[in-house]
Write a protein that holds these residues in place. Structure first.
Motif, PDB file in Angstrom:
ATOM      1  N   VAL A 103     -37.736  13.153 -17.535  1.00 50.51           N
ATOM      2  CA  VAL A 103     -37.242  13.215 -18.908  1.00 50.51           C
ATOM      3  C   VAL A 103     -35.784  13.641 -18.887  1.00 50.51           C
ATOM      4  CG1 VAL A 103     -37.516  14.283 -21.180  1.00 50.51           C
ATOM      5  CG2 VAL A 103     -39.536  13.783 -19.770  1.00 50.51           C
ATOM      6  N   ARG A 104     -34.929  12.844 -19.519  1.00 55.04           N
ATOM      7  CA  ARG A 104     -33.516  13.211 -19.663  1.00 55.04           C
ATOM      8  C   ARG A 104     -33.349  13.871 -21.025  1.00 55.04           C
ATOM      9  NH1 ARG A 104     -35.346   8.541 -16.871  1.00 55.04           N
ATOM     10  NH2 ARG A 104     -33.711   7.655 -15.556  1.00 55.04           N
ATOM     11  N   VAL A 105     -32.971  15.125 -21.030  1.00 55.39           N
ATOM     12  CA  VAL A 105     -32.782  15.866 -22.274  1.00 55.39           C
ATOM     13  C   VAL A 105     -31.282  16.012 -22.527  1.00 55.39           C
ATOM     14  CG1 VAL A 105     -33.230  18.022 -23.497  1.00 55.39           C
ATOM     15  CG2 VAL A 105     -34.919  17.134 -21.866  1.00 55.39           C
ATOM     16  N   PRO A 106     -30.766  15.564 -23.672  1.00 59.60           N
ATOM     17  CA  PRO A 106     -29.344  15.742 -23.959  1.00 59.60           C
ATOM     18  C   PRO A 106     -28.925  17.204 -23.784  1.00 59.60           C
ATOM     19  CG  PRO A 106     -30.327  14.278 -25.567  1.00 59.60           C
ATOM     20  CD  PRO A 106     -31.462  14.817 -24.738  1.00 59.60           C
ATOM     21  N   HIS A 107     -27.732  17.385 -23.292  1.00 55.12           N
ATOM     22  CA  HIS A 107     -27.286  18.703 -22.851  1.00 55.12           C
ATOM     23  C   HIS A 107     -27.366  19.752 -23.960  1.00 55.12           C
ATOM     24  CE1 HIS A 107     -25.280  21.357 -20.065  1.00 55.12           C
ATOM     25  NE2 HIS A 107     -24.298  21.608 -20.926  1.00 55.12           N
ATOM     26  N   HIS A 108     -26.836  19.445 -25.127  1.00 57.68           N
ATOM     27  CA  HIS A 108     -26.832  20.437 -26.205  1.00 57.68           C
ATOM     28  C   HIS A 108     -28.231  20.698 -26.747  1.00 57.68           C
ATOM     29  CE1 HIS A 108     -22.473  21.240 -27.610  1.00 57.68           C
ATOM     30  NE2 HIS A 108     -22.504  21.023 -26.304  1.00 57.68           N
ATOM     31  N   GLU A 109     -29.091  19.696 -26.718  1.00 62.83           N
ATOM     32  CA  GLU A 109     -30.466  19.922 -27.146  1.00 62.83           C
ATOM     33  C   GLU A 109     -31.168  20.899 -26.197  1.00 62.83           C
ATOM     34  OE1 GLU A 109     -34.597  17.496 -28.250  1.00 62.83           O
ATOM     35  OE2 GLU A 109     -32.790  16.384 -27.674  1.00 62.83           O
ATOM     36  N   ALA A 110     -30.900  20.756 -24.896  1.00 63.62           N
ATOM     37  CA  ALA A 110     -31.475  21.686 -23.922  1.00 63.62           C
ATOM     38  C   ALA A 110     -30.928  23.092 -24.136  1.00 63.62           C
ATOM     39  CB  ALA A 110     -31.195  21.206 -22.502  1.00 63.62           C
ATOM     40  N   HIS A 111     -29.621  23.212 -24.355  1.00 61.57           N
ATOM     41  CA  HIS A 111     -29.042  24.520 -24.651  1.00 61.57           C
ATOM     42  C   HIS A 111     -29.718  25.146 -25.865  1.00 61.57           C
ATOM     43  CE1 HIS A 111     -25.833  25.507 -21.939  1.00 61.57           C
ATOM     44  NE2 HIS A 111     -25.086  24.449 -22.199  1.00 61.57           N
ATOM     45  N   ASP A 130     -19.730  24.935 -26.112  1.00 62.24           N
ATOM     46  CA  ASP A 130     -19.333  24.949 -24.709  1.00 62.24           C
ATOM     47  C   ASP A 130     -18.106  24.072 -24.513  1.00 62.24           C
ATOM     48  OD1 ASP A 130     -20.397  22.414 -24.892  1.00 62.24           O
ATOM     49  OD2 ASP A 130     -22.017  22.737 -23.438  1.00 62.24           O
ATOM     50  N   GLY A 131     -17.823  23.736 -23.265  1.00 60.21           N
ATOM     51  CA  GLY A 131     -16.731  22.802 -23.016  1.00 60.21           C
ATOM     52  C   GLY A 131     -17.086  21.433 -23.544  1.00 60.21           C
ATOM     53  N   ASN A 132     -18.203  20.917 -23.067  1.00 65.50           N
ATOM     54  CA  ASN A 132     -18.683  19.642 -23.579  1.00 65.50           C
ATOM     55  C   ASN A 132     -20.105  19.385 -23.132  1.00 65.50           C
ATOM     56  OD1 ASN A 132     -16.975  18.897 -20.910  1.00 65.50           O
ATOM     57  ND2 ASN A 132     -18.714  17.486 -21.092  1.00 65.50           N
ATOM     58  N   GLY A 133     -20.822  18.627 -23.944  1.00 61.83           N
ATOM     59  CA  GLY A 133     -22.057  17.991 -23.524  1.00 61.83           C
ATOM     60  C   GLY A 133     -21.706  16.560 -23.178  1.00 61.83           C
ATOM     61  N   GLU A 134     -22.603  15.625 -23.461  1.00 62.97           N
ATOM     62  CA  GLU A 134     -22.287  14.230 -23.170  1.00 62.97           C
ATOM     63  C   GLU A 134     -21.155  13.721 -24.071  1.00 62.97           C
ATOM     64  OE1 GLU A 134     -26.462  15.099 -22.020  1.00 62.97           O
ATOM     65  OE2 GLU A 134     -25.283  15.377 -23.851  1.00 62.97           O
ATOM     66  N   ASN A 135     -21.236  14.023 -25.372  1.00 61.82           N
ATOM     67  CA  ASN A 135     -20.227  13.545 -26.317  1.00 61.82           C
ATOM     68  C   ASN A 135     -19.690  14.646 -27.217  1.00 61.82           C
ATOM     69  OD1 ASN A 135     -20.651  10.615 -25.721  1.00 61.82           O
ATOM     70  ND2 ASN A 135     -22.698  11.083 -26.516  1.00 61.82           N
ATOM     71  N   GLU A 136     -20.401  15.765 -27.291  1.00 62.59           N
ATOM     72  CA  GLU A 136     -20.029  16.802 -28.235  1.00 62.59           C
ATOM     73  C   GLU A 136     -19.574  18.069 -27.515  1.00 62.59           C
ATOM     74  OE1 GLU A 136     -23.803  15.717 -28.393  1.00 62.59           O
ATOM     75  OE2 GLU A 136     -23.222  16.616 -26.488  1.00 62.59           O
ATOM     76  N   SER A 137     -18.887  18.940 -28.258  1.00 63.32           N
ATOM     77  CA  SER A 137     -18.482  20.238 -27.726  1.00 63.32           C
ATOM     78  C   SER A 137     -19.126  21.380 -28.506  1.00 63.32           C
ATOM     79  CB  SER A 137     -16.958  20.393 -27.775  1.00 63.32           C
ATOM     80  OG  SER A 137     -16.498  20.305 -29.113  1.00 63.32           O
ATOM     81  N   ARG A 153     -25.352  19.195 -37.363  1.00 62.10           N
ATOM     82  CA  ARG A 153     -23.953  18.776 -37.323  1.00 62.10           C
ATOM     83  C   ARG A 153     -23.445  18.899 -35.900  1.00 62.10           C
ATOM     84  NH1 ARG A 153     -18.981  20.671 -41.347  1.00 62.10           N
ATOM     85  NH2 ARG A 153     -17.506  19.097 -40.622  1.00 62.10           N
ATOM     86  N   ALA A 154     -22.473  18.061 -35.558  1.00 63.92           N
ATOM     87  CA  ALA A 154     -21.875  18.129 -34.227  1.00 63.92           C
ATOM     88  C   ALA A 154     -20.397  17.817 -34.316  1.00 63.92           C
ATOM     89  CB  ALA A 154     -22.568  17.160 -33.270  1.00 63.92           C
ATOM     90  N   TRP A 155     -19.640  18.433 -33.426  1.00 66.28           N
ATOM     91  CA  TRP A 155     -18.212  18.169 -33.304  1.00 66.28           C
ATOM     92  C   TRP A 155     -17.945  17.542 -31.937  1.00 66.28           C
ATOM     93  CZ3 TRP A 155     -20.196  22.059 -36.145  1.00 66.28           C
ATOM     94  CH2 TRP A 155     -19.660  22.291 -37.413  1.00 66.28           C
ATOM     95  N   PRO A 156     -17.047  16.598 -31.857  1.00 64.79           N
ATOM     96  CA  PRO A 156     -16.812  15.894 -30.585  1.00 64.79           C
ATOM     97  C   PRO A 156     -16.027  16.741 -29.592  1.00 64.79           C
ATOM     98  CG  PRO A 156     -15.264  15.134 -32.243  1.00 64.79           C
ATOM     99  CD  PRO A 156     -16.207  16.069 -32.951  1.00 64.79           C
ATOM    100  N   ARG A 157     -15.857  16.192 -28.416  1.00 64.10           N
ATOM    101  CA  ARG A 157     -15.083  16.884 -27.386  1.00 64.10           C
ATOM    102  C   ARG A 157     -13.640  17.109 -27.804  1.00 64.10           C
ATOM    103  NH1 ARG A 157     -14.457  13.501 -23.594  1.00 64.10           N
ATOM    104  NH2 ARG A 157     -15.654  11.763 -24.431  1.00 64.10           N
TER     105      ARG A 157
END
Length: 549
Positions: A103-111, A130-137, A153-157
């Motif tokens: 299972v690939r879990v998106p980085h921020h979802e895992a956080h 954080d610094g970045n996930g796949e597309n968001e920071s 809500r999400a903000w990009p890198r």
């Protein structure tokens, strides 16, 4: 499991059962003894995964699911496309037979999962920075038991706060993984009442740092694109700090940085940016989630000073940084049942003290552990270490792998920094019981569980424990729960029984550049190499023959 690509950092492994109970958890750095497990060949969680399996008494063939805290398909298109190859890359184990589900879990979802499910809350807003996930920071989530998490809500890198802080750390001459040094230095700016330029615009409810990305992010980035974007943006932040400071870097050696006005200015400017942003984002998260309970995760959640300015119920897990996505990925697949209690952090390797005849202990004097004797040693001004039970997870020592001293003078602060070969201006934490802690610092219901929030100290703390009071009048407290760390608990009770303040200086048991000790072998090696007076390991007290009286 969190298995970052070559050159990345903080690999870890976590094993949960079918009910979401954590059986074992460990960071790879504790096993390969390479700080942050960074570098090609060091960052697969092989040792950590093997420990988890051994702790459970199973083999890799018994694993049903491997959860990875990154969307590796997006970041490495065409690479590791074969499931069997990906499983081997993620764990370091071969899979000649049955292959577990991956299972690939998106980085921020895992956080986010690592923070909420570790908390005592039944529902909460979760803020990941954080610094970045796949597309968001930065991202905001809503979690509650009984329903799926919701991304609010999400903000990009392009709005990365982690990049901004990395730029300051690198300007100061630190590695970007040494952000704690930047935070410690920033306190000198706060103590001096420094006025700094605002580098954050939140008008209209958006988050706009002063230095955006040099290129806008479109679509889903690959790892190469993320790397180029990171390097260019951090360089732009360094240039901005140079402009503000009128210099391209510090003009004094690292041990004298508090004497350099430009260095203090840069550190405090970056710190204020983080604090202003976290304050805004915390308010936004509470509004979007519709509850006051707030959890934080991501590398920026290690910023104790920023955490400490937030009002209301705030929880940060013991592993908010990238190692924590091993835990969050596992819990995304198999969430735990609600307990109403914060997670137990003592999930790592157990220490087993070798017998007196063991070759590792040659030249050391061994006696049975006696809390009264250790209390006397500490009251006599000695500095010792403790390695007891299962290791705590995360970067904060929580009295299972700690260096301890009585903090009744400022001199002990200087001595412990010398023992750890750290900069003399680096701060330390205090540990005590909840009742006495209420007399020493402002109350923190949750942040003081794992030493993850700065708190303003009282006049009594300045008087009885100056060794753990930083220059800005704060400390990073730990409130010790009953039964959590028996040796340290007994010593605190011993101090109180002698009429002394029941508070200790507590810092991680490791030398400069080393991970926190893990095994008995690690503890003995560190004890020998450092200028420590004694070591409590399991149920034994070790002393150096030259120090025994």
């Amino acid at each position: 499991m969190n298995a970052p690509p070559a050159g990345w950092h903080d690999a870890a492994a976590c094993l949960v059962d079918g009910s979401g109970n954590v059986i074992a958890y460990s960071e790879q750095e504790r096993h390969n003894r390479v700080r942050h497990a960074i570098g090609d060949g060091f960052n697969k969680p092989v040792g950590a995964a093997r420990f988890c399996l051994d702790q459970a008494g199973i083999t890799i063939d018994d694993i049903d699911v491997i959860a990875i805290g990154w969307n590796v398909d997006q970041m490495f298109p065409g690479f590791l496309a074969d499931e069997r190859e990906l499983a081997t890359h993620a764990t370091g184990f071969d899979f000649p037979g049955r292959l577990p589900r991956i299972v690939r879990v998106p980085h921020h979802e895992a956080h986010a999962a690592s923070a909420f499910y570790a908390s005592p809350f039944s529902e909460a807003g979760v803020l990941v920075i954080d610094g970045n996930g796949e597309n968001e920071s930065t991202s905001i989530w809503s979690f509650s038991y009984g329903r799926a998490p919701e991304l609010k809500r999400a903000w990009p890198r392009t709005a990365s706060l982690g990049y901004a802080y990395d730029g300051a750390s690198e300007w100061l001459g630190f590695h970007h993984l040494n952000a704690g040094k930047t935070m410690g230095l920033a306190a000198y700016g706060r103590a001096r009442g420094l006025s700094v330029e605002t580098l954050l615009d939140v008008d209209g409810g958006d988050l706009r740092p002063a230095v955006p990305s040099l290129q806008e992010s479109h679509g889903q980035a690959t790892i190469d694109e993320i790397g180029r974007h990171y390097g260019a943006t951090v360089a732009a932040w360094r240039d901005l700090y140079s402009k503000l400071a009128g210099a391209d870097g510090p003009t004094v050696p690292v041990h004298r940085l508090p004497e350099d006005p430009a260095a203090v200015l840069v550190a405090y400017t970056a710190q204020r940016l983080i604090e202003d942003a976290v304050t805004f984002l915390a308010s936004t998260a509470r509004g979007l989630a519709g509850v006051e309970e707030l959890c934080l995760a991501g590398g920026v959640a290690l910023n104790c000073s920023a955490n400490g300015v937030l009002p209301g119920p705030v929880f940060v897990p013991p592993v908010p940084h990238d190692a924590g996505v091993a835990l969050g990925a596992a819990w995304t697949v198999c969430p735990p049942k609600r307990t109403g209690e914060a997670m137990n952090p003592y999930l790592g390797e157990d220490v087993r003290a070798p017998g007196a005849a063991h070759p590792e202990t040659s030249g050391l004097l061994r006696t049975d552990f006696d809390a009264d004797q250790v209390t006397d040693l500490l009251l006599d001004g000695q500095v010792g270490a403790v390695a007891q039970g299962r290791a705590e997870i995360g970067p904060r020592a929580l009295c299972h792998r700690s260096i301890l001293a009585v903090p009744d003078t400022a001199d002990v602060h200087a001595r412990v920094n010398r023992i750890k070969h750290r900069e003399r201006w680096r701060p330390f934490a205090g540990v005590t019981f909840a009742e006495y802690g209420a007399r020493l610092w402002e109350r923190q219901e949750h942040l003081s569980r794992y030493m993850l929030g700065a708190a303003r100290v009282t006049d009594e703390a300045r008087r009885v424990a100056p060794g753990v009071v930083h220059v800005d009048g704060t400390t990073r407290p730990q409130v010790l729960a009953s039964g959590a760390a028996p040796a340290v608990e007994a010593v605190l009770e011993g101090l109180a029984g002698r009429g002394a303040p029941p508070v200790l200086l507590n810092t991680s048991f490791n030398d400069k550049g080393e991970p926190i000790v893990n095994s008995a072998t690690d503890a003995l090696a560190a004890f020998r190499s450092m200028d420590l007076d004694f070591l409590v390991m399991d149920q034994a007290l070790y002393r150096k023959a030259s120090r025994a009286r």
